[in-house]
Design a protein around this motif. Structure first.
Motif, short mmCIF file in Angstrom:
data_model
loop_
_atom_site.label_atom_id
_atom_site.label_comp_id
_atom_site.label_asym_id
_atom_site.label_seq_id
_atom_site.Cartn_x
_atom_site.Cartn_y
_atom_site.Cartn_z
N LEU A 5 0.17 3.05 -8.05
CA LEU A 5 -0.03 3.41 -6.39
C LEU A 5 1.02 2.19 -6.16
CD1 LEU A 5 -3.42 4.28 -5.41
CD2 LEU A 5 -1.45 5.84 -5.92
N ALA A 18 4.62 -0.41 -2.25
CA ALA A 18 3.97 1.03 -2.33
C ALA A 18 4.96 1.89 -2.94
CB ALA A 18 3.61 1.31 -0.91
N LEU A 22 0.90 5.16 1.65
CA LEU A 22 -0.42 5.22 1.49
C LEU A 22 -1.66 5.12 2.60
CD1 LEU A 22 -0.12 2.39 -1.17
CD2 LEU A 22 -0.56 4.87 -1.82
N VAL A 28 -5.53 0.12 -4.46
CA VAL A 28 -4.30 0.10 -5.17
C VAL A 28 -4.08 -0.75 -6.34
CG1 VAL A 28 -2.92 0.60 -2.93
CG2 VAL A 28 -3.60 -1.70 -3.47
#
Length: 268
Positions: A5, A18, A22, A28
């Motif tokens: 992620l 990222a 998100l 994460v």
């Protein structure tokens, strides 16, 4: 394996990037839950960062926290005090040169590129039509459209035709000390590795930025330079540009990719 992620570039980084947008409450990394919605390509804190603490990405300090930042928080430019930029007049360069023997072994030692007689190789095979002055841009843009429609399909080994315009060259203080910067930029664009050494320079005829300032003496000839004011009208200009472009395209079309050492590749 589940796609990550976030991406942490260096082990010492205290932030990660990222991969896509998100939502809040997403884990994460182990123990790191997002406290805010994190936009794609933005940073998320991987640890608690105190006020004044370093924000580290790519292994370097990007800035300093204006206030305490909790683990999992979104970090954006408004939350950082940026370090003072050094003066470009006295900036050191080449301060982190790694000895050849310490560099990792590359998984590949060659790449497929277009070799040039001078300078690094090209990653593409393109005809670049460069202007000396902004006053020639309209005619050149129209000509490039026509070249791409009528000529380029005849030369399948040429990737593209591009117009290289700039807002310079007319009525400027051409001998001013800093004029060297835009002149140098245009000189370098003419010799872009992707243009294969084929010079197509279009001037108007009354500009301050003359061929002599952009080309070497042996390059200034009818093969490389076209002055629009020497053409009698629009149709004559277009024909001259098309004829010149076709000669250049014929030469570029003979080029082929070949295996080249990584030293021939410039990435920038």
């Amino acid at each position: 394996m589940t796609a990550p992620l976030v991406i942490r570039v260096k082990d010492r980084d205290n932030v990660a990037v990222a991969v896509h947008d998100l939502e809040t409450g997403i884990e994460v990394m182990p123990g790191v839950l997002t406290r805010d919605p994190i936009p794609q390509a933005h940073k998320v804190a991987l640890v608690d960062i105190p006020k004044g603490g370093e924000i580290i990405r790519y292994g370097v300090v990007l800035g300093y926290a204006k206030h305490d930042i909790a683990c999992g928080s979104w970090i954006n430019e408004h939350m950082l005090d940026l370090p003072q930029s050094p003066s470009v007049e006295h900036m050191e360069y080449g301060t982190h040169i790694v000895p050849m023997e310490e560099l990792p072994t590359p998984p590949r030692t060659t790449w497929m590129g277009y070799k040039n007689a001078v300078g690094p190789a090209g990653t593409r095979n393109i005809l670049g039509v460069v202007t000396t002055v902004q006053c020639a841009a309209g005619v050149v843009n129209k000509a490039v459209q026509k070249i791409k429609q009528e000529l380029l399909p005849k030369y399948p080994h040429v990737d593209d035709v591009v117009a290289v315009n700039h807002p310079y060259g007319c009525g400027v203080a051409i001998n001013a000390p800093l004029a060297v910067i835009p002149i140098r930029a245009v000189r370098n664009l003419i010799r872009h590795p992707n243009f294969g050494g084929q010079i197509m320079l279009v001037g108007l005829g009354c500009e301050k930025l003359t061929y002599e300032r952009l080309l070497e003496p042996d390059e200034i000839n009818a093969e490389n330079c076209l002055t629009l004011q020497e053409c009698k009208g629009h149709d004559a200009m277009m024909k001259a540009l098309m004829d010149m472009a076709e000669r250049k395209l014929q030469r570029l079309n003979q080029r082929r990719r070949e295996a080249l050492p990584l030293s021939e590749l410039v990435v920038g």
